[in-house]
Every structure is written in C-alpha cells, then in structure tokens.
Design a protein around this motif. Structure first.
Motif, PDB file in Angstrom:
ATOM      1  N   ASP A   8      -3.304 -11.882  -2.765  1.00 40.15           N
ATOM      2  CA  ASP A   8      -3.713 -10.372  -2.486  1.00 40.15           C
ATOM      3  C   ASP A   8      -5.026  -9.960  -3.080  1.00 40.15           C
ATOM      4  O   ASP A   8      -4.994  -9.750  -4.072  1.00 40.15           O
ATOM      5  CB  ASP A   8      -2.580  -9.543  -2.819  1.00 40.15           C
ATOM      6  CG  ASP A   8      -3.004  -7.859  -2.571  1.00 40.15           C
ATOM      7  OD1 ASP A   8      -4.008  -7.690  -1.676  1.00 40.15           O
ATOM      8  OD2 ASP A   8      -2.366  -7.252  -3.242  1.00 40.15           O
ATOM      9  N   THR A   9      -6.125 -10.488  -2.428  1.00 40.79           N
ATOM     10  CA  THR A   9      -7.420 -10.120  -2.911  1.00 40.79           C
ATOM     11  C   THR A   9      -7.714  -8.808  -2.773  1.00 40.79           C
ATOM     12  O   THR A   9      -8.979  -8.259  -3.337  1.00 40.79           O
ATOM     13  CB  THR A   9      -8.620 -11.063  -2.327  1.00 40.79           C
ATOM     14  OG1 THR A   9      -8.566 -10.766  -0.691  1.00 40.79           O
ATOM     15  CG2 THR A   9      -8.254 -12.479  -2.624  1.00 40.79           C
ATOM     16  N   TYR A  10      -7.237  -7.792  -2.107  1.00 43.20           N
ATOM     17  CA  TYR A  10      -7.500  -6.438  -1.931  1.00 43.20           C
ATOM     18  C   TYR A  10      -6.848  -5.502  -3.048  1.00 43.20           C
ATOM     19  O   TYR A  10      -7.126  -4.330  -2.907  1.00 43.20           O
ATOM     20  CB  TYR A  10      -6.999  -5.883  -0.541  1.00 43.20           C
ATOM     21  CG  TYR A  10      -7.879  -7.006   0.512  1.00 43.20           C
ATOM     22  CD1 TYR A  10      -8.863  -6.408   1.042  1.00 43.20           C
ATOM     23  CD2 TYR A  10      -7.358  -8.159   1.051  1.00 43.20           C
ATOM     24  CE1 TYR A  10      -9.601  -7.071   1.977  1.00 43.20           C
ATOM     25  CE2 TYR A  10      -7.869  -8.648   1.852  1.00 43.20           C
ATOM     26  CZ  TYR A  10      -9.018  -8.190   2.660  1.00 43.20           C
ATOM     27  OH  TYR A  10      -9.626  -9.131   3.592  1.00 43.20           O
ATOM     28  N   ASN A  24     -14.015  -8.045   6.225  1.00 40.79           N
ATOM     29  CA  ASN A  24     -14.122  -8.977   5.295  1.00 40.79           C
ATOM     30  C   ASN A  24     -14.373 -10.407   5.972  1.00 40.79           C
ATOM     31  O   ASN A  24     -15.132 -11.162   5.257  1.00 40.79           O
ATOM     32  CB  ASN A  24     -12.942  -8.928   4.317  1.00 40.79           C
ATOM     33  CG  ASN A  24     -13.148  -9.752   3.312  1.00 40.79           C
ATOM     34  OD1 ASN A  24     -14.145  -9.553   2.520  1.00 40.79           O
ATOM     35  ND2 ASN A  24     -12.067 -10.447   3.223  1.00 40.79           N
ATOM     36  N   GLN A  25     -13.801 -10.458   7.222  1.00 42.32           N
ATOM     37  CA  GLN A  25     -13.942 -11.928   7.672  1.00 42.32           C
ATOM     38  C   GLN A  25     -15.140 -12.001   8.529  1.00 42.32           C
ATOM     39  O   GLN A  25     -15.338 -13.113   9.233  1.00 42.32           O
ATOM     40  CB  GLN A  25     -12.754 -12.095   8.560  1.00 42.32           C
ATOM     41  CG  GLN A  25     -11.465 -12.318   7.896  1.00 42.32           C
ATOM     42  CD  GLN A  25     -10.194 -12.652   8.671  1.00 42.32           C
ATOM     43  OE1 GLN A  25     -10.209 -12.005   9.971  1.00 42.32           O
ATOM     44  NE2 GLN A  25      -9.114 -12.980   8.094  1.00 42.32           N
ATOM     45  N   ILE A  58      -0.097 -11.444   3.112  1.00 39.55           N
ATOM     46  CA  ILE A  58      -0.352 -10.638   1.867  1.00 39.55           C
ATOM     47  C   ILE A  58       0.916  -9.940   1.669  1.00 39.55           C
ATOM     48  O   ILE A  58       1.291  -9.935   0.762  1.00 39.55           O
ATOM     49  CB  ILE A  58      -1.560  -9.626   2.152  1.00 39.55           C
ATOM     50  CG1 ILE A  58      -2.971 -10.270   2.132  1.00 39.55           C
ATOM     51  CG2 ILE A  58      -1.435  -8.656   0.825  1.00 39.55           C
ATOM     52  CD1 ILE A  58      -3.909  -9.524   2.559  1.00 39.55           C
ATOM     53  N   ARG A  75       0.717  -1.220   0.077  1.00 38.40           N
ATOM     54  CA  ARG A  75      -0.075   0.016   0.051  1.00 38.40           C
ATOM     55  C   ARG A  75       0.823   1.371  -0.086  1.00 38.40           C
ATOM     56  O   ARG A  75       0.563   2.361   0.684  1.00 38.40           O
ATOM     57  CB  ARG A  75      -1.043  -0.006   1.257  1.00 38.40           C
ATOM     58  CG  ARG A  75      -1.760  -1.133   1.352  1.00 38.40           C
ATOM     59  CD  ARG A  75      -2.895  -1.200   2.472  1.00 38.40           C
ATOM     60  NE  ARG A  75      -4.037  -0.407   1.597  1.00 38.40           N
ATOM     61  CZ  ARG A  75      -5.254  -0.370   2.140  1.00 38.40           C
ATOM     62  NH1 ARG A  75      -5.491  -0.668   3.526  1.00 38.40           N
ATOM     63  NH2 ARG A  75      -6.156   0.344   1.567  1.00 38.40           N
ATOM     64  N   THR A  84      -3.111 -13.148   8.282  1.00 36.86           N
ATOM     65  CA  THR A  84      -3.564 -12.632   6.779  1.00 36.86           C
ATOM     66  C   THR A  84      -2.477 -11.460   6.512  1.00 36.86           C
ATOM     67  O   THR A  84      -2.240 -11.406   5.408  1.00 36.86           O
ATOM     68  CB  THR A  84      -5.047 -12.102   6.982  1.00 36.86           C
ATOM     69  OG1 THR A  84      -5.917 -13.220   7.538  1.00 36.86           O
ATOM     70  CG2 THR A  84      -5.359 -11.600   5.734  1.00 36.86           C
ATOM     71  N   TRP A 121      -3.593  -4.613  -2.804  1.00 35.16           N
ATOM     72  CA  TRP A 121      -2.778  -3.627  -2.037  1.00 35.16           C
ATOM     73  C   TRP A 121      -1.059  -4.069  -2.240  1.00 35.16           C
ATOM     74  O   TRP A 121      -0.545  -2.944  -1.983  1.00 35.16           O
ATOM     75  CB  TRP A 121      -2.939  -4.315  -0.450  1.00 35.16           C
ATOM     76  CG  TRP A 121      -4.118  -3.681   0.189  1.00 35.16           C
ATOM     77  CD1 TRP A 121      -4.932  -2.950  -0.248  1.00 35.16           C
ATOM     78  CD2 TRP A 121      -4.581  -4.251   1.332  1.00 35.16           C
ATOM     79  NE1 TRP A 121      -5.890  -2.857   0.538  1.00 35.16           N
ATOM     80  CE2 TRP A 121      -6.075  -3.750   1.748  1.00 35.16           C
ATOM     81  CE3 TRP A 121      -4.499  -5.149   2.457  1.00 35.16           C
ATOM     82  CZ2 TRP A 121      -6.944  -3.949   2.659  1.00 35.16           C
ATOM     83  CZ3 TRP A 121      -5.259  -5.415   3.264  1.00 35.16           C
ATOM     84  CH2 TRP A 121      -6.255  -4.981   3.447  1.00 35.16           C
ATOM     85  N   SER A 160      -5.959  -1.309   7.339  1.00 32.57           N
ATOM     86  CA  SER A 160      -5.896  -2.697   6.613  1.00 32.57           C
ATOM     87  C   SER A 160      -6.330  -3.563   7.475  1.00 32.57           C
ATOM     88  O   SER A 160      -7.424  -4.533   7.273  1.00 32.57           O
ATOM     89  CB  SER A 160      -4.494  -3.046   6.567  1.00 32.57           C
ATOM     90  OG  SER A 160      -3.815  -2.202   5.566  1.00 32.57           O
ATOM     91  N   GLU A 187     -10.345  -3.316   7.360  1.00 29.83           N
ATOM     92  CA  GLU A 187     -10.920  -4.029   6.251  1.00 29.83           C
ATOM     93  C   GLU A 187     -10.702  -5.462   6.307  1.00 29.83           C
ATOM     94  O   GLU A 187     -11.910  -6.253   5.736  1.00 29.83           O
ATOM     95  CB  GLU A 187     -10.098  -3.368   5.202  1.00 29.83           C
ATOM     96  CG  GLU A 187     -10.215  -1.932   4.746  1.00 29.83           C
ATOM     97  CD  GLU A 187      -9.444  -1.263   3.652  1.00 29.83           C
ATOM     98  OE1 GLU A 187      -9.568  -2.058   2.456  1.00 29.83           O
ATOM     99  OE2 GLU A 187      -8.953  -0.384   3.723  1.00 29.83           O
ATOM    100  N   VAL A 188      -9.749  -6.152   6.619  1.00 27.93           N
ATOM    101  CA  VAL A 188      -9.802  -7.622   6.696  1.00 27.93           C
ATOM    102  C   VAL A 188     -10.463  -8.087   7.757  1.00 27.93           C
ATOM    103  O   VAL A 188     -11.283  -9.026   7.325  1.00 27.93           O
ATOM    104  CB  VAL A 188      -8.268  -7.932   7.101  1.00 27.93           C
ATOM    105  CG1 VAL A 188      -8.093  -9.455   7.561  1.00 27.93           C
ATOM    106  CG2 VAL A 188      -7.179  -7.536   6.274  1.00 27.93           C
TER     107      VAL A 188
END
Length: 354
Positions: free
Chosen positions: A345-347, A268-269, A338, A85, A334, A349, A261, A264-265
């Motif tokens: 890296d599904t975000y 998402n979880q 990443i 990022r 996680t 970043w 971050s 957001e993680v």
C-alpha cells in the motif's frame, strides 16, 4: 467516547465462504449510538444482533430521514484484518448528514466506533479469495412526532455481513441499459448524499432493465437527459481513445471512494484521466467509431465491474468483444491487491485492526 460491549449468549454458526453471496448473512453483534439535542451522541454500545424497535411516528418512516455508508474489512494472507480508507466513509457520512439535516458525528468518534465494532466482529471476516466483511453504518431520525421539522433525535447503527462477489457474474463483464425515462437525481437535490431515497428512486428502472436481461442501468442527468452520470449503484468510467473519462461531480452524482481511488491509481500509472461532462451523443459516437475501448463501474460492493455491453433504445454496442479490458483488469488487480494486502500500500490507504 465510551463504548460498552455486551456479547451474545448464542453465537451463530458462520456460513461457508462458498455460500455467502451478498448481504444474506449477518454477524453476531451490532453497534448502536443514540442522539438528542441535550446529550449529543451517547449510550454507544455493541450489543447482540436483533431487530430494532422504533415508534410508528418515527421521522424516518414518514419523511425518509436516513443515510448510510458501505465499506469492507479484508482478511490478509497473514490472517490480520484491515479496512480500506475508512476516514473517507466517515467524512462522506457527515456530508450526507448535513444534506438531510441529521446530526453529524465527530470524525474521531465515528472512526473509533467503526474500529471497535470491527474488532468485535473480525472473526467473521472470511478468508477465501474475493470475500470480505461488508460493513453497513447507517443513521436515521427517530423523533416520535408527526410533522416535518428539524431532527432532534437520531440513531446510528453499524451492522456487518460476510460477503462474496456483488454480481453473480463476478469480474466478468456485465450488460448495461442506458435509461432514458426515469432519473436518479438532480442538481440541488440529494444526489451527492448516500441516502435511501436515491436508491428507492432507481428501483423501477432497474427492474425494467433486469426484465430485458441487463444487470444495471446507466443514468442520464435529470435536467437535460443529455449527460452520463452513474451506472446503477456505482460510478462509471470510460476509456475513449487515449483518455479515461468519468462524469464530473456536479452535485447529482455520489462522490465514490472507489471512484476517487481509481482516479489516483490511474493517474499514478500514467493514464490521462479527466473528470468532465460526457454527453450521450459523445458516448454514442465513440461506440460507433470504435474509440470506446473499455467501460467499467466502480464502487465498494463490486470494486470494479467491467461493462461488456451498452444498450440504448434497443441499439446495442459490444465493448472490447465483451471481454474485460487491459486497463480495467490492471485497476481491479491493483485495488484488490491493496485491499487484501497482496500488494504494498504505497498510498497509505489501509488501516490494520489491532
């Protein structure tokens, strides 16, 4: 932006990964860019690492006109190097510059300087688990006159240091003391900026905590001494029952990129995450009735640092039996997955250095 490169004639011997520690060794080169009102940012160059020479009347020495950033380059298992990022750091640097009336850098130029510097120094990125190349961009005013005034001349520098774990304890839970005398920052001040003065103001309390056997202090707000703000040089999060709470950004708290971050993680979880005011009274109650299940600090240097003990006025609370909690461990795994490229890296970043 044109960037000239002058390679060192005397490359250093790289330290063993097991000896790194944090911020003890520095790479062969550094990036420097100069600013004045007429030319803007100019003479950007990567040169051999050396001492800086500044005028004794330089603004930074007398009025603290200085800001900095911290981010890392990571060595993936395939040998390639990536950043995490970086544009967030670019934007936060400009936010800090605006607060201290230092010149901002166009985002694309700032990112280019960062990437070109990492390309030059990427061989210094260690490969052992938990290691990385810590990048320290910083800017300071260097007008050569005394007197408090707007900045007309500035310098921007990037240096790098191969590092291991920020805490000697590693991912093991740390002991934290809640500070009730000194304050780190106040609303309307420079708390949201990443500037040296904020950290200098925290040193005295940190030393008191260290003498008592604690790694860091947990700061309260500077007005009412009532609300939780940050832990040491990191943001802080608490799992209270089914809710994860992190102090609301009110202007006196650094808007951490790792903090952002984490939020957001966790969302998402499927976790309930709230950015809100958290009073010391509420935290004490959670400590007493056992609903404080986990606590951790989060920042670039340590990534996630579990808190195993909180102490306030000699009253101690052991959190999760002094062990790292399930949520904290998941979050650490996680984010580091990443960052080091061991997880997808599904975000979007990461930024690969090519």
């Amino acid at each position: 932006m044109k960037i000239t490169i002058t390679k060192t004639a005397s490359p250093k011997t790289k330290p063993n990964d097991s000896e790194l520690g944090f911020g003890k060794y520095f790479t062969d080169h550094m990036l420097i860019s100069d600013y004045n009102e007429d030319e803007g940012w100019h003479n950007t160059r990567i040169v051999p690492f050396e001492n800086l020479s500044i005028h004794p009347a330089s603004t930074v020495l007398h009025y603290g006109t200085e800001i900095f950033e911290g981010l890392k380059a990571y060595r993936r298992s395939d040998g390639k190097v990536q950043l995490f990022r970086p544009m967030e750091n670019v934007r936060r640097l400009n936010n800090s510059a605006e607060r201290l009336c230092l010149p901002q850098i166009p985002e694309e130029d700032s990112l280019q300087m960062l990437i070109e510097f990492v390309k030059c120094e990427q061989d210094w990125t260690p490969s052992s688990p938990g290691t990385s190349l810590y990048l320290r961009p910083f800017m300071f005013g260097n007008d050569e006159t005394l007197g408090l005034h707007s900045i007309k001349n500035a310098r921007y520098v990037i240096i790098a240091s191969p590092v291991g774990s920020y805490y000697k304890e590693g991912i093991n839970p740390v002991r934290i003391m809640i500070e009730d005398e000194d304050v780190r920052a106040v609303r309307g001040g420079t708390g949201y900026a990443k500037c040296g003065g904020n950290y200098a103001a925290s040193t005295r309390a940190g030393e008191r905590a260290e003498k008592k056997g604690y790694s860091q202090v947990l700061w309260l707000d500077g007005v009412e001494r009532k609300y939780i703000e940050e832990v040491g040089a990191m943001n802080v999060m608490f799992k209270i029952g089914d809710e994860i709470v992190t102090p609301k950004l009110t202007g006196s708290i650094l808007p951490g990129i790792t903090r952002k971050s984490c939020i957001e993680v966790l969302k998402n979880q499927g976790y309930t995450v709230n950015e809100r005011l958290l009073s010391l009274e509420e935290l004490e109650k959670a400590m007493e009735d056992g609903t404080l299940e986990e606590a951790w600090g989060c920042g670039t240097a340590a990534v996630v640092s579990p808190i195993g003990e909180l102490c306030y006025k000699d009253k101690k609370c052991i959190i999760n039996n002094g062990k790292i909690g399930k949520v904290t461990q998941e979050l650490y795994d996680t984010l580091t997955g990443i960052q080091w490229g061991t997880m997808p890296d599904t975000y979007g970043w990461t930024y690969e250095i090519k």
